[in-house]
Design an enzyme around this catalytic site. Structure first.
Site, short mmCIF file in Angstrom:
data_model
loop_
_atom_site.label_atom_id
_atom_site.label_comp_id
_atom_site.label_asym_id
_atom_site.label_seq_id
_atom_site.Cartn_x
_atom_site.Cartn_y
_atom_site.Cartn_z
N HIS A 339 0.85 -1.20 0.00
CA HIS A 339 0.00 0.00 0.00
C HIS A 339 0.88 1.24 0.00
O HIS A 339 2.00 1.22 0.52
CB HIS A 339 -0.93 0.01 1.22
CG HIS A 339 -2.00 1.04 1.15
ND1 HIS A 339 -1.83 2.32 1.63
CD2 HIS A 339 -3.26 1.00 0.63
CE1 HIS A 339 -2.94 3.01 1.42
NE2 HIS A 339 -3.81 2.24 0.82
N ASP A 398 -8.03 -4.78 -0.40
CA ASP A 398 -8.46 -5.49 -1.60
C ASP A 398 -8.14 -6.98 -1.54
O ASP A 398 -8.74 -7.78 -2.26
CB ASP A 398 -7.79 -4.89 -2.85
CG ASP A 398 -8.29 -3.50 -3.15
OD1 ASP A 398 -9.51 -3.28 -3.10
OD2 ASP A 398 -7.46 -2.61 -3.44
#
Length: 464
Positions: A339, A398
């Site tokens: 991320h 996700d």
């Protein structure tokens, strides 16, 4: 003159690619290519990120705080991720909603108005959302059912832009009017998505057409499951898990691509429908809202190559091949890992993983949950080793969201629209924030690095 459907389809057929067009493509590719060294020479913050990958500060917000590092003795040190909505830790919001079904609605209220609602305020808000959830008369027939799209994000965009025509005061950007429009869009997004999928399912897959009206006493998550499923039924845990997923995706700071798009477009003074349509276009991209579908596709490919999900050596070999661009889509990415802000952990993933585990137990899919868990753990060390990264790598939200949606029997085509159904709450909060603060039009600089050329008359020009 009327044109039948077959004639219309023939008119829309792709123009054959001939040599002249190929030449145009070649010109286009060569003329637009910029020397990468120039980005270093002029210290261009590509992607609005500096050399360390940190986002360039372009604005201020009170809506949410995304924390991946904290200052320790003058240095920013990676820390377990934290996410705050209007100053409230999102993990506390989810935990505080235990036993209640309107957590997403409560979260939306918080994002829009800056404070958690009282019971009376929440009841009034839920009643208003229920009132606004209804679509205009014949909208489903005339807009959603007509020329149904194979892409549900396109359906959402088209529907949002068309709702402009149904609004008696679409261009008024006063806070009062924008709030009304925001609440209406927040309420209508679940129906547009559900009906859009039903139309796609009917016209493209030849399935029965099921249009079920929402119930005002049900939550957004419950109405979604009710309108999508043929029998309209769902378990309490299913509705709860979907509600939590909506809460976790509702907002993530002003710098993510679609929310930044909201600020950029809002700063021009344009209408709410154009702004939200632009944000939807951003979210549609596979680098943003479409990432969970890539995770699902990656796991589908993994299952085709590995039969024993407990074989860690086989899993490691497959994941290593992905990183070396030998497996899956040859992009060299283990999707769902890493991320831009979080390094130690993504707080959204931490929460959703717990609910994914609980749902897998109800569905009898604990072995698949353990597969995800193994891939997550193996990938962390493998990426750090292969990429020579001297910082932690964590799974992002996700990684498990697509798995959760699959367990809920939600179609892959709706994975990104589900993100939009949630994130529009954050978009609307940021749009109002941009308008309230009367900021300047957002216009970053681009430096010209081409060449100035003398004009040549048409008969003097030659192909370079």
């Amino acid at each position: 003159m009327d044109i039948n459907l077959q004639e219309e389809e023939e008119m829309l057929e792709e123009v054959p690619v001939d040599e002249k067009f190929r030449q145009m493509v070649s010109f286009c590719k060569s003329s637009g290519k910029i020397d990468l060294n120039l980005y270093l020479e002029y210290d261009v913050k590509r992607g609005l990120r500096d050399s360390k990958g940190q986002g360039v500060l372009t604005g201020l917000t009170e809506i949410s705080d995304v924390i991946g590092k904290k200052p320790v003795e003058g240095e920013n040190v990676p820390t377990p991720g934290e996410l705050y909505y209007q100053g409230y830790n999102v993990e506390d919001l989810v935990e505080g909603c235990a036993g209640r079904k309107f957590c997403f609605e409560e979260t939306t209220y918080l994002l829009l108005f800056g404070e958690l609602p009282t019971k009376e305020q929440l009841d009034d808000f839920i009643e208003l959302i229920g009132h606004y959830r209804k679509l205009p008369d014949k909208f489903v027939r005339d807009v959603i059912m007509k020329a149904p799209s194979k892409d549900m994000m396109n359906c959402l965009q088209r529907s949002v832009l068309t709702l402009y025509s149904y609004d008696k005061n679409p261009d008024d950007i006063s806070v009062e009017n924008v709030l009304r429009q925001s609440l209406q869009l927040i309420a209508k997004f679940p129906l547009i998505s559900a009906y859009g999928y039903q139309a796609y399912r009917h016209y493209n897959l030849g399935k029965s057409l099921v249009i079920r009206y929402p119930k005002p006493e049900l939550s957004t998550a419950e109405n979604l499951l009710r309108c999508l499923r043929p029998d309209g039924t769902y378990t309490e845990l299913e509705a709860k898990v979907l509600d939590v997923a909506l809460v976790l995706h509702a907002e993530h700071g002003g710098g993510n691509n679609s929310t930044f798009t909201t600020h950029v477009v809002s700063s021009t003074g344009t209408d709410t429908y154009s702004t939200v349509a632009a944000s939807l276009g951003s979210l549609k991209g596979p680098r943003h809202g479409g990432a969970n579908r890539k995770v699902i596709a990656m796991f589908d490919d993994l299952k085709q190559h590995i039969s024993d999900w407990t074989d860690e050596d086989a899993l490691r070999s497959y994941l290593n091949d992905i990183l070396e661009k030998k497996a899956f889509d040859h992009a060299g990415l283990i999707y769902g890992m890493g991320h831009a802000v979080y390094t130690e952990s993504d707080p959204r993933e931490v929460v959703l993983k717990k609910y994914a585990k609980a749902l897998s137990e109800e569905k009898g899919l604990t072995e698949e949950f353990e597969l995800y868990n193994r891939v997550e753990e193996i990938s962390k060390g493998l990426i750090e080793e292969k990429r020579h990264i001297f910082k932690s790598i964590c799974a992002n939200v996700d990684f498990y969201s697509g798995f959760v949606y699959r367990m809920l029997d939600l179609p892959d085509e709706l994975f990104t629209p589900l993100f939009a159904i949630s994130r529009i709450s954050g978009w609307c909060a940021h749009r109002i924030e941009e308008l309230v603060n009367e900021g300047k039009i957002i216009r970053p600089a681009y430096k010209y690095v081409g060449h100035h050329n003398p004009y040549k008359k048409l008969d003097e020009r030659t192909i370079k």
